[in-house]
Design a protein around this motif. Structure first.
Motif, PDB file in Angstrom:
ATOM      1  N   ARG A 202       2.777   5.298   2.971  1.00  0.00           N
ATOM      2  CA  ARG A 202       2.078   4.142   3.068  1.00  0.00           C
ATOM      3  C   ARG A 202       0.800   4.708   3.029  1.00  0.00           C
ATOM      4  NH1 ARG A 202      -0.026  -0.017   6.738  1.00  0.00           N
ATOM      5  NH2 ARG A 202      -0.245  -1.810   5.306  1.00  0.00           N
ATOM      6  N   LEU A 203      -0.390   4.175   2.358  1.00  0.00           N
ATOM      7  CA  LEU A 203      -1.532   4.637   2.513  1.00  0.00           C
ATOM      8  C   LEU A 203      -2.500   4.136   3.895  1.00  0.00           C
ATOM      9  CD1 LEU A 203      -4.023   5.928   1.082  1.00  0.00           C
ATOM     10  CD2 LEU A 203      -4.669   3.666   0.139  1.00  0.00           C
ATOM     11  N   THR A 204      -2.517   5.202   4.777  1.00  0.00           N
ATOM     12  CA  THR A 204      -2.814   4.673   6.108  1.00  0.00           C
ATOM     13  C   THR A 204      -4.044   5.557   6.568  1.00  0.00           C
ATOM     14  OG1 THR A 204      -1.573   6.776   6.972  1.00  0.00           O
ATOM     15  CG2 THR A 204      -0.724   4.807   7.038  1.00  0.00           C
ATOM     16  N   GLN A 205      -4.751   6.119   5.612  1.00  0.00           N
ATOM     17  CA  GLN A 205      -6.137   6.425   5.624  1.00  0.00           C
ATOM     18  C   GLN A 205      -6.900   6.955   4.430  1.00  0.00           C
ATOM     19  OE1 GLN A 205      -6.604  10.131   8.254  1.00  0.00           O
ATOM     20  NE2 GLN A 205      -8.539  10.629   7.638  1.00  0.00           N
ATOM     21  N   PHE A 206      -8.250   6.316   4.252  1.00  0.00           N
ATOM     22  CA  PHE A 206      -8.944   6.416   3.147  1.00  0.00           C
ATOM     23  C   PHE A 206     -10.288   6.604   3.193  1.00  0.00           C
ATOM     24  CE2 PHE A 206     -11.388   4.340  -0.252  1.00  0.00           C
ATOM     25  CZ  PHE A 206     -10.866   4.786  -1.323  1.00  0.00           C
ATOM     26  N   ASN A 207     -10.779   7.599   2.319  1.00  0.00           N
ATOM     27  CA  ASN A 207     -12.323   7.963   2.767  1.00  0.00           C
ATOM     28  C   ASN A 207     -12.989   8.343   1.246  1.00  0.00           C
ATOM     29  OD1 ASN A 207     -14.816   8.483   3.601  1.00  0.00           O
ATOM     30  ND2 ASN A 207     -14.267  10.376   4.165  1.00  0.00           N
TER      31      ASN A 207
ATOM     32  N   ARG B 292       0.816  -1.249  -0.113  1.00  0.00           N
ATOM     33  CA  ARG B 292      -0.180   0.101  -0.089  1.00  0.00           C
ATOM     34  C   ARG B 292       0.883   1.185  -0.139  1.00  0.00           C
ATOM     35  NH1 ARG B 292      -3.895  -1.743   4.274  1.00  0.00           N
ATOM     36  NH2 ARG B 292      -3.433   0.253   5.182  1.00  0.00           N
ATOM     37  N   MET B 293       1.765   1.332  -0.851  1.00  0.00           N
ATOM     38  CA  MET B 293       2.919   2.514  -0.819  1.00  0.00           C
ATOM     39  C   MET B 293       2.758   3.230  -2.282  1.00  0.00           C
ATOM     40  SD  MET B 293       6.047   0.801   1.108  1.00  0.00           S
ATOM     41  CE  MET B 293       7.173   1.961   0.800  1.00  0.00           C
ATOM     42  N   ILE B 294       2.765   4.562  -2.015  1.00  0.00           N
ATOM     43  CA  ILE B 294       2.874   5.271  -3.233  1.00  0.00           C
ATOM     44  C   ILE B 294       4.173   6.242  -3.062  1.00  0.00           C
ATOM     45  CG2 ILE B 294       1.561   7.449  -4.159  1.00  0.00           C
ATOM     46  CD1 ILE B 294      -0.696   6.082  -3.713  1.00  0.00           C
ATOM     47  N   GLY B 295       4.796   6.642  -4.182  1.00  0.00           N
ATOM     48  CA  GLY B 295       5.978   7.642  -4.169  1.00  0.00           C
ATOM     49  C   GLY B 295       5.479   8.931  -4.561  1.00  0.00           C
ATOM     50  N   MET B 296       5.814   9.953  -3.832  1.00  0.00           N
ATOM     51  CA  MET B 296       5.479  11.346  -3.829  1.00  0.00           C
ATOM     52  C   MET B 296       6.858  11.794  -4.274  1.00  0.00           C
ATOM     53  SD  MET B 296       2.800  11.792  -3.157  1.00  0.00           S
ATOM     54  CE  MET B 296       2.550  13.766  -3.379  1.00  0.00           C
ATOM     55  N   ILE B 297       6.729  12.480  -5.407  1.00  0.00           N
ATOM     56  CA  ILE B 297       7.807  13.110  -6.383  1.00  0.00           C
ATOM     57  C   ILE B 297       7.488  14.442  -6.954  1.00  0.00           C
ATOM     58  CG2 ILE B 297       7.449  11.409  -8.183  1.00  0.00           C
ATOM     59  CD1 ILE B 297      10.662  11.028  -8.237  1.00  0.00           C
ATOM     60  N   GLN B 298       8.346  15.310  -7.173  1.00  0.00           N
ATOM     61  CA  GLN B 298       8.118  16.441  -7.858  1.00  0.00           C
ATOM     62  C   GLN B 298       8.313  16.420  -9.403  1.00  0.00           C
ATOM     63  OE1 GLN B 298       7.987  20.125  -5.147  1.00  0.00           O
ATOM     64  NE2 GLN B 298      10.136  19.223  -5.219  1.00  0.00           N
TER      65      GLN B 298
END
Length: 226
Positions: free
Chosen positions: A80-85, A52-58
């Protein structure tokens, strides 16, 4: 259950969310409002992944037209995606918790509507370790908060000073790096700082320049940081 990150289990390919002026740092929390179809699809896929991981990059500011896909900086931070709504209008309101920085090797060709990078983690191994002991003393704290007040006054920003004064060193520095309206290249320099001490020194320099009205010390004024 607490998520424990191990480089042995780190994915070699990450979906990435290119966002100018937005960085994520280890152990920090980044809220996001997701509405573009390609990123809605990305989060759907990430929810089904084991990490459940995403890379934040500019993205780099080198696109000469709206049709050109911008190049990306080499260093980003995985969260890591820790909150989702999911909202009634189809948007996702999510939060990522910073895990570790990574270095991009190349972009992967795929049929997904979002971008994916092949990454390596080893040079940022300390990111996934426990927070190191603080080296800050009372004088350091007073000088940093004085710079923050001067910067906020000069930029027309508001802040929750009780929260700032109560925060530990890493939390305060991380929050300011992520939230202050610095230029994307300045944000990238803060992200790539070798360690917490170097990041704190770079932050102090940017705050000082911004308080003095130097264009290199931040972007647009206005708003509230907390």
């Amino acid at each position: 259950m607490t998520f424990r990150f191990s480089l042995r289990d780190a994915p070699e390919v990450l979906p990435v969310f290119p966002l100018p002026g937005a960085i994520l740092l280890p152990r920090a929390r980044l809220p996001l409002n997701v509405f573009e179809p390609r990123y809605l699809a990305m989060f759907d896929d990430v929810l089904r992944s084991p990490h459940r991981m995403i890379g934040m990059i500019q993205p780099k500011e080198n696109a000469d037209s709206e049709d050109r896909i911008p190049d990306l900086y080499e260093v980003g931070c995985a969260g890591r995606l820790t909150q989702f709504n999911e909202l009634p209008d189809g948007r996702y309101v999510v939060a990522l918790t910073g895990i570790s920085r990574f270095r991009a090797l190349r972009e992967e060709t795929s049929f997904t509507p979002y971008r994916r990078l092949r990454v390596v983690w080893d040079e940022f191994r300390p990111d996934s370790q426990p927070t190191p002991p603080s080296t800050e003393n009372d004088q350091d704290r007073r000088e940093l908060l004085k710079l923050v007040r001067s910067y906020f006054d000069a930029r027309g920003l508001e802040g929750d000073w009780d929260v700032f004064e109560a925060a530990d060193e890493e939390t305060l520095v991380t929050a300011l790096c992520m939230l202050c309206p610095f230029e994307p290249s300045e944000k990238q320099a803060l992200l790539e700082a070798a360690n917490g001490l170097q990041r704190r020194k770079a932050l102090a320099a940017l705050l000082e320049m911004g308080a003095a009205g130097d264009p290199a010390g931040g972007g647009e004024a206005g708003g509230r940081l907390q």
